[in-house]
Structures are given as structure tokens and as C-alpha cells.
Design a protein around this motif. Structure first.
Motif, PDB file in Angstrom:
ATOM      1  N   PHE A   1     -65.058 -49.432 -50.159  1.00  0.00           N
ATOM      2  CA  PHE A   1     -65.611 -50.768 -49.987  1.00  0.00           C
ATOM      3  C   PHE A   1     -65.267 -51.347 -48.612  1.00  0.00           C
ATOM      4  N   LEU A   2     -64.131 -50.928 -48.051  1.00  0.00           N
ATOM      5  CA  LEU A   2     -63.732 -51.420 -46.734  1.00  0.00           C
ATOM      6  C   LEU A   2     -64.401 -50.664 -45.588  1.00  0.00           C
ATOM      7  N   SER A   3     -65.015 -49.540 -45.894  1.00  0.00           N
ATOM      8  CA  SER A   3     -65.545 -48.675 -44.832  1.00  0.00           C
ATOM      9  C   SER A   3     -66.542 -49.373 -43.912  1.00  0.00           C
ATOM     10  N   PRO A   4     -67.465 -50.224 -44.413  1.00  0.00           N
ATOM     11  CA  PRO A   4     -68.360 -50.905 -43.455  1.00  0.00           C
ATOM     12  C   PRO A   4     -67.586 -51.767 -42.463  1.00  0.00           C
TER      13      PRO A   4
ATOM     14  N   LEU B   1     -65.731 -49.459 -40.002  1.00  0.00           N
ATOM     15  CA  LEU B   1     -66.662 -48.906 -39.012  1.00  0.00           C
ATOM     16  C   LEU B   1     -66.996 -49.948 -37.952  1.00  0.00           C
ATOM     17  N   GLY B   2     -67.197 -51.187 -38.402  1.00  0.00           N
ATOM     18  CA  GLY B   2     -67.469 -52.254 -37.439  1.00  0.00           C
ATOM     19  C   GLY B   2     -66.279 -52.528 -36.540  1.00  0.00           C
ATOM     20  N   LEU B   3     -65.066 -52.521 -37.136  1.00  0.00           N
ATOM     21  CA  LEU B   3     -63.859 -52.794 -36.360  1.00  0.00           C
ATOM     22  C   LEU B   3     -63.671 -51.768 -35.254  1.00  0.00           C
ATOM     23  N   PHE B   4     -63.786 -50.493 -35.615  1.00  0.00           N
ATOM     24  CA  PHE B   4     -63.532 -49.451 -34.620  1.00  0.00           C
ATOM     25  C   PHE B   4     -64.746 -49.183 -33.732  1.00  0.00           C
ATOM     26  N   GLY B   5     -65.948 -49.191 -34.322  1.00  0.00           N
ATOM     27  CA  GLY B   5     -67.131 -48.848 -33.549  1.00  0.00           C
ATOM     28  C   GLY B   5     -67.641 -49.960 -32.655  1.00  0.00           C
ATOM     29  N   ILE B   6     -67.444 -51.230 -33.077  1.00  0.00           N
ATOM     30  CA  ILE B   6     -67.999 -52.352 -32.328  1.00  0.00           C
ATOM     31  C   ILE B   6     -66.927 -53.119 -31.565  1.00  0.00           C
ATOM     32  N   THR B   7     -65.685 -53.063 -32.040  1.00  0.00           N
ATOM     33  CA  THR B   7     -64.635 -53.873 -31.420  1.00  0.00           C
ATOM     34  C   THR B   7     -63.557 -53.035 -30.748  1.00  0.00           C
ATOM     35  N   ALA B   8     -62.820 -52.247 -31.515  1.00  0.00           N
ATOM     36  CA  ALA B   8     -61.626 -51.578 -30.988  1.00  0.00           C
ATOM     37  C   ALA B   8     -61.955 -50.548 -29.901  1.00  0.00           C
ATOM     38  N   ILE B   9     -62.858 -49.629 -30.200  1.00  0.00           N
ATOM     39  CA  ILE B   9     -63.180 -48.570 -29.236  1.00  0.00           C
ATOM     40  C   ILE B   9     -63.810 -49.143 -27.965  1.00  0.00           C
ATOM     41  N   PRO B  10     -64.800 -50.074 -28.055  1.00  0.00           N
ATOM     42  CA  PRO B  10     -65.315 -50.683 -26.816  1.00  0.00           C
ATOM     43  C   PRO B  10     -64.239 -51.430 -26.024  1.00  0.00           C
ATOM     44  N   MET B  11     -63.297 -52.079 -26.701  1.00  0.00           N
ATOM     45  CA  MET B  11     -62.229 -52.776 -25.980  1.00  0.00           C
ATOM     46  C   MET B  11     -61.353 -51.792 -25.208  1.00  0.00           C
TER      47      MET B  11
END
Length: 299
Positions: free
Chosen positions: A14-17, A20-30
Motif C-alpha cells: 500500500f505504501l509503494s505508490p 515510488l513518488g518519494l524516490f523517483g520524483i523527490t529523493a533521486i532528483p535532489m
């Protein structure tokens, strides 16, 4: 153990979306932008030509870029003026609407409507037209025999139009203030009134202390939003930050560096300095809270 494992799998599923948003949209781009801030990346050259420049981008900001200093000054002035005025307007209107009246619902909706538009391009375009030479503002002033000007082309007044736009969108903090006013016990006002307290004393000794957590909440949010202003400055100035850099907000200059001048490495460095600056300012605001924020469970 099997039950715990199944529950763990279900929880992470249930937390996977969100993950994915945290790492794919926030953490990795930062992390990527932090790395790019130490390079000369320009969006156009191949990665093979990427050069590591160390802290050169950061040194350039504070030593060799007068436009950067101007952007910092404009942003700080905007936040210092717009945030208190916006909170003051929101609190004042909330106090007026905190009464039992059939028309309150209508007025709350009308006052909240500008906040729904947010930082939309359409609203900024309308605002630019209103403050132009032939706009509605000069038309209103003409009714009193006052000759207006092209406000957005005057360096001394252009930033003021953005401040007025920001203050006009006070609906969101107003609603939060209204909710806070409803939480203040009416018995406190009744007891103070019986003792002969004036309205000014009621406001100063009951309303403000009772609202202090809400004021603190709005102050933090609006301070962060004040420093992040972009759309209105971009549209009103035509993307230039003019006239004479008078509306060159920090985020607008960051956008120009990254997507107009294609200096993405420099823009990344600017973004990280901006992030740290907002974090420091927020920490300072939090550190002052213990001196003036009062909670109901405190003795």
C-alpha cells in the motif's frame, strides 16, 4: 512470524505508490541536482563533456553575479512585506466573519475564491492587464481625477503590484484563522466582559494568545510560500524580472539560469542554497515560537 511477514508485505504494498513518488520524483532528483551543482552541466552538451568544477558555481553566486544578489534582495523584500500584510488581512477578515450571520457562508466563499486560483497563469495575466496603462486600476483612479501610470513598467512600483496580488489571495490563512477562532472558549470573553474589559483588551489578552498556534502555523506556511513566488513574477514581467530587475524573484532567476541560459549546474547550486536558506529561516521561526506561542494545555 508468517502473519507479521504478510502484514509487512501488505503494508509496503500500500505504501509503494508513495515510496515510488518519494524516490523517483523527490529523493533521486535532489541527489542528482546536488551532484550537478558541482559541474558545468548546460542541458545541451553530451555527458562526456561534463566537467567537475567543484564549488565554482557557489563562489560565483556570492562573488561574481550581481543579478543573484539583486534576486535575493527582491525576494527578501517581497516576503518581508507581503507575508505580514497577507496574515494581517486574513486575520482582520476572519474576525469580521466570525459572527452568526446567514451571509457569512457567501462572504467566506467569495474571500476564499482568489486562493483557489493560486499561482495560475490566467490570474497573473489578468493582474498584468489590470495594472497596465489602460487597465482597471488606472480607470478607477481616473474617476477621482488621478492620472495613473504603467505600474508594471515602473521599477519603483512593479514589485508592489506583486505584493498586492499576494495579499489579495489571503483566503487560505483566513479559513484557518476562522477555525482557530471557533476553538477559543466563549466563556473567556464573557468573564472578561463582565470584568469590564474593552474590545482591545479582549483581542490582546484572549484572542491573540488563543490564536497564537494558528498564527504560528500560518506564519510558517506563508513565509515558505512567500520565498517561493514564481508565476506572478514571471508573467507580470514577461519572464525578464524587469523592469531593472525590480521583480527578479529568486525562483525566476533560477529558472532563467537553468532554462534560458542553459546553465543547469549553476541553477542546481542556486536551488540548494535556496533550500538551505528556507530551512534556516524556518528553523529561526520555530525557535521563536516558545516565546509567543501559547497552547491550551500549558499552565
Amino acid at each position: 512470524m508468517a502473519v507479521r511477514r504478510r502484514e509487512g508485505i501488505a503494508g509496503y504494498t500500500f505504501l509503494s505508490p508513495w515510496l515510488l513518488g518519494l524516490f523517483g520524483i523527490t529523493a533521486i532528483p535532489m541527489i542528482g541536482s546536488l551532484i550537478l551543482s558541482f559541474t558545468n552541466y548546460d542541458l545541451l552538451s553530451p555527458w562526456s563533456e561534463l566537467e567537475w568544477v567543484g564549488v565554482r558555481n557557489y563562489a560565483r553566486m556570492f562573488a561574481d553575479d550581481p543579478h543573484y544578489v539583486e534576486a535575493v534582495i527582491v525576494t527578501v523584500v517581497f516576503a518581508l512585506v507581503a507575508v505580514p500584510l497577507k496574515l494581517g488581512a486574513a486575520l482582520g477578515v476572519a474576525l469580521l466573519l466570525n459572527r452568526n450571520s446567514r451571509a457569512n457562508g457567501l462572504f467566506r466563499g467569495l474571500f476564499y475564491l482568489p486562493s483557489l486560483l493560486g499561482g495560475s497563469v490566467a490570474l497573473a495575466l489578468v493582474w498584468r492587464a489590470m495594472w497596465s496603462k489602460d487597465g482597471a486600476v488606472n480607470g478607477f483612479l481616473g474617476l477621482f481625477g488621478i492620472e495613473g501610470m504603467n505600474w508594471i513598467n515602473e521599477p519603483d512600483w512593479a514589485l508592489s503590484t506583486l505584493v498586492v496580488l499576494a495579499v489579495w489571495q489571503f483566503g487560505a490563512p483566513m479559513v484557518i484563522f476562522l477555525a482557530g477562532l471557533k476553538q477559543i472558549p466563549a466563556e473567556l470573553y464573557e468573564a472578561a466582559s463582565v470584568d469590564g474589559a474593552s474590545r482591545a483588551r479582549l483581542f490582546w489578552h484572549i484572542t491573540l494568545p488563543g490564536l497564537s498556534p494558528v498564527i504560528f502555523f500560518n506564519l510558517v506556511l506563508e513565509t515558505i510560500n512567500g520565498f517561493q513566488g514564481f508565476t506572478s513574477a514571471y508573467v507580470v514581467s514577461g519572464g525578464t524580472g524587469g523592469p531593472v530587475d525590480s521583480t527578479l524573484m529568486y525562483t525566476l532567476y533560477l529558472y532563467q539560469a537553468g532554462f534560458t541560459d542553459y546553465e543547469m549546474g549553476y541553477a542546481s547550486a542556486m536551488a540548494w542554497v535556496f533550500l538551505i536558506a528556507i530551512a534556516v529561516i524556518t528553523a529561526i521561526v520555530f525557535s521563536t515560537g516558545k516565546f509567543w506561542v501559547h497552547y491550551g494545555d500549558q499552565s
